[in-house]
Design an enzyme around this catalytic site. Structure first.
Site, short mmCIF file in Angstrom:
data_model
loop_
_atom_site.label_atom_id
_atom_site.label_comp_id
_atom_site.label_asym_id
_atom_site.label_seq_id
_atom_site.Cartn_x
_atom_site.Cartn_y
_atom_site.Cartn_z
N GLU A 428 0.79 -1.14 0.04
CA GLU A 428 0.05 0.05 0.10
C GLU A 428 0.91 1.18 -0.04
O GLU A 428 1.90 1.35 0.75
CB GLU A 428 -0.92 0.04 1.30
CG GLU A 428 -1.82 1.34 1.57
CD GLU A 428 -3.02 1.43 0.44
OE1 GLU A 428 -3.04 0.66 -0.43
OE2 GLU A 428 -3.88 2.29 0.90
N ASP A 501 1.72 -1.38 6.53
CA ASP A 501 1.99 -0.72 7.76
C ASP A 501 1.55 -1.49 9.05
O ASP A 501 0.23 -2.03 8.77
CB ASP A 501 1.87 0.61 7.93
CG ASP A 501 2.50 1.42 6.97
OD1 ASP A 501 3.56 0.87 6.40
OD2 ASP A 501 2.18 2.53 6.25
N ASP A 503 -0.20 -0.48 11.29
CA ASP A 503 -1.35 0.55 11.97
C ASP A 503 -2.64 0.31 11.48
O ASP A 503 -2.79 -0.70 10.68
CB ASP A 503 -0.69 1.89 11.68
CG ASP A 503 -0.88 2.22 10.12
OD1 ASP A 503 -1.31 1.20 9.50
OD2 ASP A 503 -0.53 3.29 9.95
N ASP A 505 -4.66 1.80 9.57
CA ASP A 505 -4.70 1.69 7.68
C ASP A 505 -4.08 0.55 7.35
O ASP A 505 -4.49 -0.12 6.16
CB ASP A 505 -3.89 2.87 7.49
CG ASP A 505 -4.72 4.39 7.40
OD1 ASP A 505 -5.92 4.10 7.90
OD2 ASP A 505 -4.05 5.34 7.57
#
Ligand code: 28F
Length: 638
Positions: A428, A501, A503, A505
């Site tokens: 991403e 990542d 996190d 997202d």
């Protein structure tokens, strides 16, 4: 007298040899020594309570995670029998905790647990794999206690008081020399106990986590049984029949319980259980259920002229579009097959389930014509869409009869064409994609940066998925089609790696892709081709020593213990984009150093569930999603 002593000795030796075998090869008995195996210990003990509930004597189970990762489980059943066996001089209770029940749940060539419903089985395995166990029994007016260390009896069953209640309580501390971690995951346990509560109508299960200052707590009890399960699964979906259909029959050998409800979704979500074990790979019970559905709806459609004589039958997939269902059976001697031993093999079960569902469901439809009409409208529309999609596909095939397989523009392909050694990284964000392109091994590693808007897989049929700007490049890169057309032999990469990542997202994109693979390229997951890359969370630098990358908070702690906390600089990576190409290669992509997590069907199912919540129209579940999500990230880190 002598003879008795001799037998007692021989028996004890056998016991110790049995439990020693468990300690030597724990994986054979509980699957693994990872956190999964650790959780398994709790399930083994709770299973015994559930058996007591199924026998009709236990109504409540209390589970606690005490400070220091001590587990406590208590039921209000009859209490494990305390009578002393005249030959062995051992109480029934001690026998349950020290004798490996080789012929029961365990055994066979897999060695894995294969069946529920046998009292006390599994407790000896927990005992063998625990630093200590303490069992308290209330029964026959007394309060009794016995204790063990690493499977060996340290205190024989002793009456320590009076009691006018009945029940069994077990506390144990798992053996840290056997398990990789002793840190239970509260949410994982909570999820499983909710599931058991759905599957065991009326049984009250509570769980409490006392490890932190503010304890977490949950209590489950569902009078509706599987009806409540389906309501739970559909809580964010638009329903076609407002109340789940519920069928239950307990005559003879195979008790069957089924609940189903149609939604406006385009996916099918069928869960199946045998003796409370989730049969991820399905099996004969599921076959019987599917056959019954196809038969009942086709018969109804014909007899009510919804499909005409000249029309073709509705296909199974048309009838399962938008269906949420749970099928639960109890089987005395279940045969489990398949890669993960979660596929029921007993052939007689198919017929039993089929006949119960055919009878129950056809009666239901006759009695509820408006529900029948609404469901069949949906089935007919699914069948039309399937026909239209097939025609469109054929047209496309004729047009480009050479089947020029176009590759997506943003794909940086690898040079090798041997799928077995090739990997595609789905990344991403353009900056991370850029680093990955520069850092990779060009021969075997391809990079596909993702962009575009997330699509609700739940609310789209295959044609729309194919044309989605985010998913189309993924489909093209993998090169094996989707849905019914998916051909695992055509995959262009043996490893499909999601690199996102750590996190929220990142969790979104992971969830989307896993849901997509689960729905449209399921064999890719079933056959273990999907992986999650694990980028490090920290870089620890200190003068005079080589930089160290840490992938978890625990690793960071351990490292800081080792090198001391003075003059150390810690960089926390917020995203892949913060790493330069060399760092990304070294930490996340280099086969010699990287950590990959292989995605299991269970992970994918979980992602699918989370996705439904995320895409729901209500706001509250989304907030829950953020919390669940945090856990999902955590779980996949294991
Ligand atoms: C916290 C863990 O293990 N509960 C259990 C029972 C009840 C019976 C039982 C268990 C009999 C001969 C094996 C009682 N009365 N909770 C538990 N509750 N095991 S385990 O029987 C064990 C078998 O050997 C029980 C009458 N019959 C069975």
């Amino acid at each position: 007298m002598e003879k008795v002593e001799h037998e007692y000795g021989a028996n004890q030796i056998q016991v110790l040899e049995g439990l020693e075998a468990v300690r030597k090869r724990p994986g054979m008995y509980i699957g693994s020594v990872s956190i999964r195996g650790l959780h398994h210990l709790v399930y083994e003990i709770v299973d015994n309570c559930v058996d007591e509930a199924l026998a009709g004597y236990c109504t409540a189970i209390e589970i606690k995670i005490e400070p220091g990762n001590i587990i406590s489980v208590e039921d209000n059943g009859r209490g494990i029998p305390i009578d002393i066996h005249p030959k062995t001089h051992i109480s029934a209770a001690e026998t349950v905790y020290t004798v490996l029940h080789a012929g029961g749940k365990f055994g066979g060539d897999s060695g894995y647990k294969v069946s529920g419903g046998l009292h006390g089985v599994g407790a000896s395995v927990v005992n063998a794999l625990s630093e200590w166990v303490e069992v308290t029994i209330q029964r026959d007016g007394g309060l009794y206690e016995m204790k063990f260390e690493r499977g060996k009896t340290t205190e024989k069953l002793t009456r320590i008081g009076d009691s006018n209640k009945t029940g069994t309580k077990v506390r144990f501390f798992a053996d840290g020399t056997i398990f990789e971690t002793l840190n239970y995951d509260y949410e994982t346990l909570e999820d499983r106990f909710r599931e058991i509560a759905f599957l065991t109508k009326g049984l009250k299960i509570s769980i409490e986590d006392l490890r932190e200052e503010t304890p977490k707590k949950a209590e489950f009890c569902y009078e509706g049984g599987l009806r409540s399960f389906v309501e739970f699964l559909n809580k964010n979906k638009e329903k076609i029949n407002p109340e789940p259909i519920y069928l239950e029959k307990d005559n003879g050998d195979v008790p069957v319980e089924v609940s189903l409800q149609y939604t406006t979704s385009y996916n099918e979500s069928i869960y199946s259980f045998v003796n409370n074990i989730n049969t991820i790979e399905g099996g004969t019970h599921l076959e019987g259920f599917r056959r019954a559905l196809t038969k009942v709806f086709n018969d109804y459609a014909r007899s009510h002229s919804i499909i005409k004589e000249k029309d073709a039958n509705l296909q199974g997939e048309d009838i399962r579009e938008g269906l949420t269902a749970v099928v639960s059976v109890k089987v005395k001697d279940p045969q489990f097959e398949g890669q993960t031993k979660t596929k029921l093999g007993n052939s007689n079960v198919a017929g039993v389930v089929q006949s119960i569902v055919v009878d129950g469901l056809s009666t239901y439809l006759e009695e509820n014509p408006s529900v029948a009409k609404a469901i069949l409208e949906k089935c007919v529309s699914a069948s039309r869409a399937r026909e239209a999609a097939r025609k469109a596909r054929e047209l496309v095939r004729k047009k480009n009869s050479l089947e020029v397989t176009t590759l997506p523009g943003k794909l940086a392909d690898c040079s090798s064409k041997n799928a077995d050694e090739c990997e595609v990284y789905i990344v991403e964000g353009d900056s991370a994609g850029g680093s990955a392109k520069q850092g990779r091994d060009r021969r075997t590693q391809a990079i596909l940066p993702l962009w575009g808007k997330m699509l609700n897989v739940e609310k789209s049929r295959a044609d729309k998925i194919y044309n989605n700007d985010k998913l189309k490049p993924v489909i093209q890169a993998i090169g094996a089609g989707i849905g019914a057309d998916f051909d695992i032999n055509k995959i262009r990469y043996g490893k499909v790696v999601i690199m996102a990542d750590a996190d929220v997202d990142g969790a979104h994109i992971r969830t989307l892709l896993l849901t997509f693979f689960f729905r449209y390229m399921r064999p890719l997951i079933e056959q273990g081709h999907v992986f999650l890359a694990q980028p490090p969370l920290y870089k620890v630098s200190k003068k005079g020593i080589k930089d160290v990358y840490c992938y978890t908070d625990e690793e960071l702690d351990t490292e800081l213990e080792k090198i001391g906390r003075d003059n150390v600089s810690i960089q926390r990576y917020k995203g892949l984009g913060e790493m330069n190409p060399e760092q990304l290669w070294e930490t996340t992509m280099d086969p010699a150093n990287r950590i990959f997590v292989r995605v299991t069907m269970e992970d994918a199912m979980k992602a699918d569930e989370i996705f439904n919540i995320l895409m729901g129209d209500e706001i509250e579940p989304r907030r829950e999603f953020i919390e669940q999500n945090a856990k999902f990230v955590k779980n996949l880190d294991i």
